[in-house]
Design a protein around this motif. Structure first.
Motif, short mmCIF file in Angstrom:
data_model
loop_
_atom_site.label_atom_id
_atom_site.label_comp_id
_atom_site.label_asym_id
_atom_site.label_seq_id
_atom_site.Cartn_x
_atom_site.Cartn_y
_atom_site.Cartn_z
N TRP A 148 -4.71 -6.74 3.30
CA TRP A 148 -5.56 -7.51 2.40
C TRP A 148 -6.18 -8.75 3.06
O TRP A 148 -7.00 -9.44 2.45
N ASP A 186 -8.64 -11.03 4.90
CA ASP A 186 -10.10 -11.01 5.07
C ASP A 186 -10.78 -9.91 4.25
O ASP A 186 -11.83 -9.37 4.64
N GLN A 187 -10.18 -9.59 3.08
CA GLN A 187 -10.75 -8.56 2.21
C GLN A 187 -11.07 -9.12 0.82
O GLN A 187 -11.04 -8.39 -0.17
N ALA A 188 -11.39 -10.41 0.75
CA ALA A 188 -11.77 -11.06 -0.50
C ALA A 188 -10.66 -10.96 -1.55
O ALA A 188 -10.94 -10.89 -2.74
N GLU A 189 -9.42 -10.94 -1.11
CA GLU A 189 -8.27 -10.93 -2.00
C GLU A 189 -7.84 -12.38 -2.25
O GLU A 189 -7.90 -13.24 -1.36
N SER A 190 -7.38 -12.67 -3.46
CA SER A 190 -6.99 -14.04 -3.83
C SER A 190 -5.81 -14.54 -2.98
O SER A 190 -4.92 -13.77 -2.61
N GLN A 191 -5.84 -15.84 -2.73
CA GLN A 191 -4.76 -16.52 -2.01
C GLN A 191 -4.41 -15.82 -0.70
O GLN A 191 -3.24 -15.67 -0.34
N CYS A 192 -5.44 -15.42 0.01
CA CYS A 192 -5.26 -14.70 1.28
C CYS A 192 -5.94 -15.47 2.40
O CYS A 192 -7.16 -15.68 2.36
#
Length: 561
Positions: free
Chosen positions: A108, A110-116
């Motif tokens: 996840w 660098d896949q526009a996932e929250s809190q990443c």
């Protein structure tokens, strides 16, 4: 009840096997499996602090008080970045923080996932060891993770202590629990091994010491060490060596020299040869005095030996010739039988200069107006002996070092990186575990910057906070350069119009204030009275322009002696 995550279970088990049971948790969801396990096992001393930056500094202070590792636990994303200042400070103070950051699975990132964010290796410049736990829980992956955890935790405490980082990717579900005990996991131990000089090297070192006429020992920042103090006293008595120390060196014997900055100011160019060493021995951590560093860089000794368990090549004075991988006390103990008595001319020269500048300082303080210089002298006389003092950076630590130390008192300061961002949080963490009275002295900007240090449930009645409010960053008035700039008032001094009273009331601290010498003397009696059974804050108001004038007057006077 503990988490169903097997990696978390064995991590908790290994922490316990190595005696690491203090956990500072900042709330979040991704770190839920860690929180469930640490709190639910009933084996850990868990504390909850919302602000991650403050939490990490609190853990640093707790580790200093207990002289053992403390673990910090946060959620994923920017929460982990907020640990960075304290991790850097712990690295340069040689304190073993165990940094546990929850993370999203790598697929996840660098896949526009929250809190990443990219968490792996984020503290790589400030940790002795770092790795990420595997995501899977096969037998091989658990074996591999246990080995890595063992090595990482051993690294934190073996040799010179330092922070380590374990990044923990976690998949959902995050909050499934089971009613079981922690598993038994193999504890791989790494015992400390003492180092000794071989005879040929010891003979060569002793010969150099015996030939030296001017031996200078610099004791940098360190925790109290009675054994080292006794060995240094013996070295002075036998060789006539001079030991220079600051309050944060935590060496108390009167045979050592302090008041370093004023002594340096009183050494004229024509006297440099008399005070410059031909053998310099350094130990411990940071030195505050910039003038001492400049003096030694200008007057290079023939030999400079640095004593360091981790082989640090500290060439602070641009004259390093030998790094000795030993405990300083062990080195001196092995050396003493091999050295002969030396004359005490060099020692007497330093002690006479120290006596001269201290007398001039005391005379000035006795006749000057109310200012930061007189405030610190009043504090020195009022703070009870056998207590703990934490010094904030910038002006407070420098004023405190000009004045004599409080007797039989331990001194701490965040001089690893020398920032203003966490001294109050560090002191609160220390005081939460200490049975002694703890005083933190810091400036107004530093106080407001770190006021979240008071936002927790662990303030004890032994905490005394002293805020020197000169309405800005007065340090920039004291050093050359900024005070002459047209941008000084707005961008260096950064004028502060606020008071600490509202914050004290918000966090339920008793509030005291003083605006002149008489008020200060009277309020200090109540502030340190045995009847004061709550944490308390004293705000001392001074005038920045007068502070600067009297600070410069002091150094003008000592330069004439």
């Amino acid at each position: 009840m503990i988490s169903t995550k097997k990696h978390i279970q064995q991590l908790a088990s290994l922490l316990l096997s190595k005696g690491i049971d203090d956990i500072i948790i900042s709330p979040g969801s991704r770190n839920g499996p860690l929180t469930h396990t640490f709190a639910g096992s009933g084996k850990f001393n868990c504390r909850n602090i919302v602000d991650e930056r403050s939490a990490a500094y609190f853990a640093l202070g707790l580790a200093q008080a207990k002289q053992k590792p403390v673990a910090i636990v946060c959620s994923s994303g920017t929460a982990s970045l907020n640990y960075a200042p304290a991790v850097a400070e712990a690295f340069y103070l040689n304190m073993p923080l165990i940094v546990l950051t929850a993370d999203r699975p790598d697929y996840w990132i660098d896949q526009a996932e929250s809190q990443c964010i990219r968490q792996e290796g984020i503290y790589q410049n400030f940790t002795k060891s770092a790795f990420s736990l595997p995501l899977g829980e096969t037998e091989k992956e658990l074996w591999f993770a246990a080995r890595e955890i063992n090595e990482c935790l051993n690294t934190a405490i073996n040799g010179t202590p330092a922070p380590v980082h374990i990044n923990i990717p976690l998949e959902e579900p995050l909050h499934d629990l089971l009613d079981e005990k922690l598993p038994t996991v193999k504890n791989i131990t790494q015992p400390d091994v003492a180092a000794y000089l071989v005879d040929s090297e010891l003979k060569q070192i002793a010969e150099t010491v015996n030939k030296a006429q001017k031996i200078l020992v610099l004791a940098g920042q360190q925790v109290p060490n009675p054994d080292l103090e006794n060995r240094l006293i013996e070295l002075v008595e036998k060789t006539g060596a001079v030991v220079l120390k600051e309050h944060i060196s935590n060496l108390n014997h009167t045979t050592f020299c302090s008041s370093i900055d004023t002594i340096m100011a009183a050494i004229h160019d024509g006297q440099s040869e008399d005070f410059a060493p031909d053998l310099l021995i350094s130990l411990g951590g940071q030195y505050v005095s910039k003038s001492l560093k400049q003096f030694l860089r200008k007057n290079h000794p023939s030999n400079h030996w640095h004593l360091s368990l981790s082989n640090e090549h500290f060439d602070t004075y641009q004259s390093l010739t030998k790094v000795i991988n030993m405990q300083p006390s062990d080195f001196i103990e092995q050396l003493l039988p091999k050295v002969s008595s030396n004359n005490r001319t060099y020692f007497s020269r330093w002690k006479e200069k120290e006596q001269q500048v201290n007398q001039l300082r005391d005379d000035l303080i006795g006749r000057t107006q109310y200012c930061d210089l007189t405030v610190f002298d009043e504090l020195r006389k009022a703070i009870p002996q056998n207590s703990v003092i934490h010094l904030g950076n910038s002006s407070p630590v420098r004023y405190a070092l000009i004045c004599d130390p409080v007797k039989n008192t331990r001194y701490f300061s965040n001089r690893g990186t020398s920032g203003i961002d966490g001294p109050l949080s560090t002191a609160v963490g220390f005081a939460s575990e200490s049975e002694k009275l703890n005083t933190i002295i810091l400036g107004d900007l530093s106080f407001f910057y770190d006021s979240n240090a008071l936002w927790n449930n662990y303030l004890k009645e032994n905490l005394r906070v002293i805020v020197i409010n000169n309405r800005g960053g007065n340090i920039f008035s004291l050093i050359k350069g900024p005070s002459d700039s047209p941008a000084f008032q707005e961008h260096f001094f950064t004028e502060n119009k606020f008071k600490a009273e509202g914050i004290a009331k918000t966090f339920e601290l008793d509030y005291f204030k003083a605006e002149n010498q008489q008020e200060l003397r009277e309020v200090l009696k109540d502030f340190y009275s045995p009847k004061q059974q709550k944490p308390a804050l004293l705000e001392i108001f001074t005038d920045a322009e007068l502070n600067t004038k009297m600070f410069r007057e002091l150094f003008k006077i000592v330069k004439q002696c």
